[in-house]
Design a protein around this motif. Structure first.
Motif, PDB file in Angstrom:
ATOM      1  N   LEU A 166      -7.051   3.064  -5.234  1.00 26.99           N
ATOM      2  CA  LEU A 166      -8.344   2.886  -4.584  1.00 26.99           C
ATOM      3  C   LEU A 166      -8.818   4.244  -4.096  1.00 26.99           C
ATOM      4  CD1 LEU A 166      -7.504  -0.079  -2.186  1.00 26.99           C
ATOM      5  CD2 LEU A 166      -8.663  -0.230  -4.378  1.00 26.99           C
ATOM      6  N   SER A 167     -10.124   4.474  -4.152  1.00 21.34           N
ATOM      7  CA  SER A 167     -10.717   5.684  -3.595  1.00 21.34           C
ATOM      8  C   SER A 167     -11.968   5.300  -2.822  1.00 21.34           C
ATOM      9  CB  SER A 167     -11.095   6.670  -4.700  1.00 21.34           C
ATOM     10  OG  SER A 167      -9.957   7.186  -5.324  1.00 21.34           O
ATOM     11  N   PHE A 168     -12.049   5.764  -1.587  1.00 22.54           N
ATOM     12  CA  PHE A 168     -13.205   5.486  -0.739  1.00 22.54           C
ATOM     13  C   PHE A 168     -13.652   6.780  -0.079  1.00 22.54           C
ATOM     14  CE2 PHE A 168     -10.757   1.496  -0.624  1.00 22.54           C
ATOM     15  CZ  PHE A 168     -11.716   0.622  -1.094  1.00 22.54           C
ATOM     16  N   LEU A 169     -14.956   6.969   0.019  1.00 23.13           N
ATOM     17  CA  LEU A 169     -15.530   8.110   0.719  1.00 23.13           C
ATOM     18  C   LEU A 169     -16.133   7.596   2.020  1.00 23.13           C
ATOM     19  CD1 LEU A 169     -15.813  11.117   0.147  1.00 23.13           C
ATOM     20  CD2 LEU A 169     -18.087  10.655  -0.771  1.00 23.13           C
ATOM     21  N   ALA A 170     -15.713   8.184   3.134  1.00 24.27           N
ATOM     22  CA  ALA A 170     -16.162   7.719   4.451  1.00 24.27           C
ATOM     23  C   ALA A 170     -16.748   8.875   5.248  1.00 24.27           C
ATOM     24  CB  ALA A 170     -14.982   7.112   5.213  1.00 24.27           C
ATOM     25  N   ASP A 171     -17.666   8.566   6.156  1.00 23.21           N
ATOM     26  CA  ASP A 171     -18.215   9.559   7.078  1.00 23.21           C
ATOM     27  C   ASP A 171     -17.257   9.722   8.245  1.00 23.21           C
ATOM     28  OD1 ASP A 171     -20.653  10.185   5.789  1.00 23.21           O
ATOM     29  OD2 ASP A 171     -21.486   8.280   6.467  1.00 23.21           O
ATOM     30  N   ALA A 172     -16.750  10.938   8.414  1.00 22.30           N
ATOM     31  CA  ALA A 172     -15.869  11.240   9.552  1.00 22.30           C
ATOM     32  C   ALA A 172     -16.312  12.571  10.120  1.00 22.30           C
ATOM     33  CB  ALA A 172     -14.419  11.277   9.101  1.00 22.30           C
ATOM     34  N   ASP A 173     -17.595  12.662  10.454  1.00 23.68           N
ATOM     35  CA  ASP A 173     -18.172  13.942  10.846  1.00 23.68           C
ATOM     36  C   ASP A 173     -18.075  14.249  12.334  1.00 23.68           C
ATOM     37  OD1 ASP A 173     -19.937  11.998  11.561  1.00 23.68           O
ATOM     38  OD2 ASP A 173     -21.671  12.874  10.563  1.00 23.68           O
ATOM     39  N   VAL A 231       0.876  -1.168   0.000  1.00 25.57           N
ATOM     40  CA  VAL A 231       0.000   0.000   0.000  1.00 25.57           C
ATOM     41  C   VAL A 231       0.913   1.217   0.000  1.00 25.57           C
ATOM     42  CG1 VAL A 231      -1.738   1.285   1.289  1.00 25.57           C
ATOM     43  CG2 VAL A 231      -1.809  -1.221   1.264  1.00 25.57           C
ATOM     44  N   GLU A 232       0.734   2.090  -0.980  1.00 23.93           N
ATOM     45  CA  GLU A 232       1.627   3.235  -1.138  1.00 23.93           C
ATOM     46  C   GLU A 232       0.825   4.507  -1.410  1.00 23.93           C
ATOM     47  OE1 GLU A 232       4.512   2.271  -4.135  1.00 23.93           O
ATOM     48  OE2 GLU A 232       4.974   0.346  -3.212  1.00 23.93           O
ATOM     49  N   ASP A 233       1.465   5.631  -1.220  1.00 23.16           N
ATOM     50  CA  ASP A 233       0.911   6.943  -1.586  1.00 23.16           C
ATOM     51  C   ASP A 233      -0.504   7.155  -1.053  1.00 23.16           C
ATOM     52  OD1 ASP A 233       3.287   7.355  -2.992  1.00 23.16           O
ATOM     53  OD2 ASP A 233       2.451   6.546  -4.829  1.00 23.16           O
ATOM     54  N   VAL A 234      -0.685   6.999   0.238  1.00 24.36           N
ATOM     55  CA  VAL A 234      -2.000   7.195   0.847  1.00 24.36           C
ATOM     56  C   VAL A 234      -2.236   8.689   1.071  1.00 24.36           C
ATOM     57  CG1 VAL A 234      -3.484   6.676   2.815  1.00 24.36           C
ATOM     58  CG2 VAL A 234      -1.890   4.952   1.966  1.00 24.36           C
ATOM     59  N   ALA A 235      -3.435   9.146   0.710  1.00 21.48           N
ATOM     60  CA  ALA A 235      -3.817  10.545   0.914  1.00 21.48           C
ATOM     61  C   ALA A 235      -5.184  10.602   1.569  1.00 21.48           C
ATOM     62  CB  ALA A 235      -3.848  11.282  -0.420  1.00 21.48           C
ATOM     63  N   LEU A 236      -5.329  11.504   2.539  1.00 22.19           N
ATOM     64  CA  LEU A 236      -6.606  11.753   3.208  1.00 22.19           C
ATOM     65  C   LEU A 236      -7.033  13.169   2.836  1.00 22.19           C
ATOM     66  CD1 LEU A 236      -5.765  10.382   6.773  1.00 22.19           C
ATOM     67  CD2 LEU A 236      -6.779   9.158   4.838  1.00 22.19           C
ATOM     68  N   LEU A 237      -8.215  13.282   2.233  1.00 20.28           N
ATOM     69  CA  LEU A 237      -8.695  14.573   1.749  1.00 20.28           C
ATOM     70  C   LEU A 237     -10.059  14.876   2.357  1.00 20.28           C
ATOM     71  CD1 LEU A 237      -7.782  13.804  -1.942  1.00 20.28           C
ATOM     72  CD2 LEU A 237      -6.471  15.247  -0.398  1.00 20.28           C
ATOM     73  N   ARG A 238     -10.157  16.022   3.009  1.00 17.22           N
ATOM     74  CA  ARG A 238     -11.423  16.435   3.618  1.00 17.22           C
ATOM     75  C   ARG A 238     -12.397  16.869   2.523  1.00 17.22           C
ATOM     76  NH1 ARG A 238     -11.570  18.916   8.732  1.00 17.22           N
ATOM     77  NH2 ARG A 238      -9.405  19.427   8.345  1.00 17.22           N
ATOM     78  N   ARG A 239     -13.628  16.417   2.642  1.00 18.48           N
ATOM     79  CA  ARG A 239     -14.699  16.789   1.722  1.00 18.48           C
ATOM     80  C   ARG A 239     -15.811  17.468   2.520  1.00 18.48           C
ATOM     81  NH1 ARG A 239     -11.710  17.100  -2.096  1.00 18.48           N
ATOM     82  NH2 ARG A 239     -11.314  15.386  -3.479  1.00 18.48           N
ATOM     83  N   PRO A 240     -16.701  18.167   1.842  1.00 18.12           N
ATOM     84  CA  PRO A 240     -17.792  18.840   2.559  1.00 18.12           C
ATOM     85  C   PRO A 240     -18.655  17.865   3.368  1.00 18.12           C
ATOM     86  CG  PRO A 240     -17.698  19.552   0.275  1.00 18.12           C
ATOM     87  CD  PRO A 240     -16.744  18.404   0.414  1.00 18.12           C
ATOM     88  N   GLU A 241     -19.320  18.404   4.364  1.00 22.18           N
ATOM     89  CA  GLU A 241     -20.284  17.662   5.177  1.00 22.18           C
ATOM     90  C   GLU A 241     -19.681  16.477   5.932  1.00 22.18           C
ATOM     91  OE1 GLU A 241     -23.443  16.681   2.518  1.00 22.18           O
ATOM     92  OE2 GLU A 241     -23.783  18.766   1.975  1.00 22.18           O
ATOM     93  N   GLY A 242     -18.453  16.638   6.404  1.00 23.48           N
ATOM     94  CA  GLY A 242     -17.854  15.603   7.238  1.00 23.48           C
ATOM     95  C   GLY A 242     -17.384  14.371   6.497  1.00 23.48           C
ATOM     96  N   LYS A 243     -17.254  14.443   5.196  1.00 25.94           N
ATOM     97  CA  LYS A 243     -16.798  13.286   4.417  1.00 25.94           C
ATOM     98  C   LYS A 243     -15.269  13.294   4.332  1.00 25.94           C
ATOM     99  CE  LYS A 243     -20.879  11.816   3.123  1.00 25.94           C
ATOM    100  NZ  LYS A 243     -21.430  10.548   3.495  1.00 25.94           N
ATOM    101  N   LEU A 244     -14.717  12.120   4.297  1.00 25.17           N
ATOM    102  CA  LEU A 244     -13.281  11.931   4.163  1.00 25.17           C
ATOM    103  C   LEU A 244     -13.030  11.069   2.939  1.00 25.17           C
ATOM    104  CD1 LEU A 244     -10.341  12.012   5.222  1.00 25.17           C
ATOM    105  CD2 LEU A 244     -10.891   9.976   6.565  1.00 25.17           C
TER     106      LEU A 244
END
Length: 131
Positions: free
Chosen positions: A94-101, A39-52
């Motif tokens: 891989l891209s995943f959208l998660a609730d992190a509100d 697993v390489e090049d992991v990025a965490l990006l904040r999205r509107p409404e508490g999404k990650l």
């Protein structure tokens, strides 16, 4: 100490040099030709409404094509799973959208589930603070 895998070397193309007074000892381990997943090049990006948005590159170091499964855990709960078809020595993102509100620290884990000869690079741990 290194396993001399590509995943342990700088990904920007830099070449590191050892000082001339360092003695390097190489010890072969494992079987030549064994495949590896990382697993390489992991990025965490904040999205509107508490999404990650979690993005990670799954790199396959093997000759034959393979089916690999990657997943993301947020606070020990699986929030995404995806199976990828990779060619020999291929990679996919891989891209995943998660609730992190919840305004709190979170634990993010990205992992490739297939066992291989070197399991230490199959998982990445990241902290994330949602506010």
């Amino acid at each position: 100490v290194t396993d001399l895998q590509r995943s342990g070397l700088p990904s920007d193309g830099r070449q590191e040099q050892l000082s001339e007074d360092i003695v390097l000892h190489l010890y072969p381990v494992g079987n030549e030709g064994e495949s590896n997943v990382s697993v390489e090049d992991v990025a965490l990006l904040r999205r509107p409404e508490g999404k990650l948005l979690v993005r990670a590159r799954i790199q396959y170091y093997g000759e034959a094509p393979a089916q690999l499964t990657g997943r993301v855990l947020l606070d020990d709960e699986e929030v995404g799973r995806q199976t990828l078809s990779l060619s020999g020595h291929g990679s996919r993102t891989l891209s995943f959208l998660a609730d992190a509100d919840t305004a709190a620290p979170h634990r993010v884990v990205v992992e490739a589930l297939e066992p291989d000869a070197f399991m230490a690079d199959n998982r990445r741990y990241l902290p994330y603070w949602s506010w």
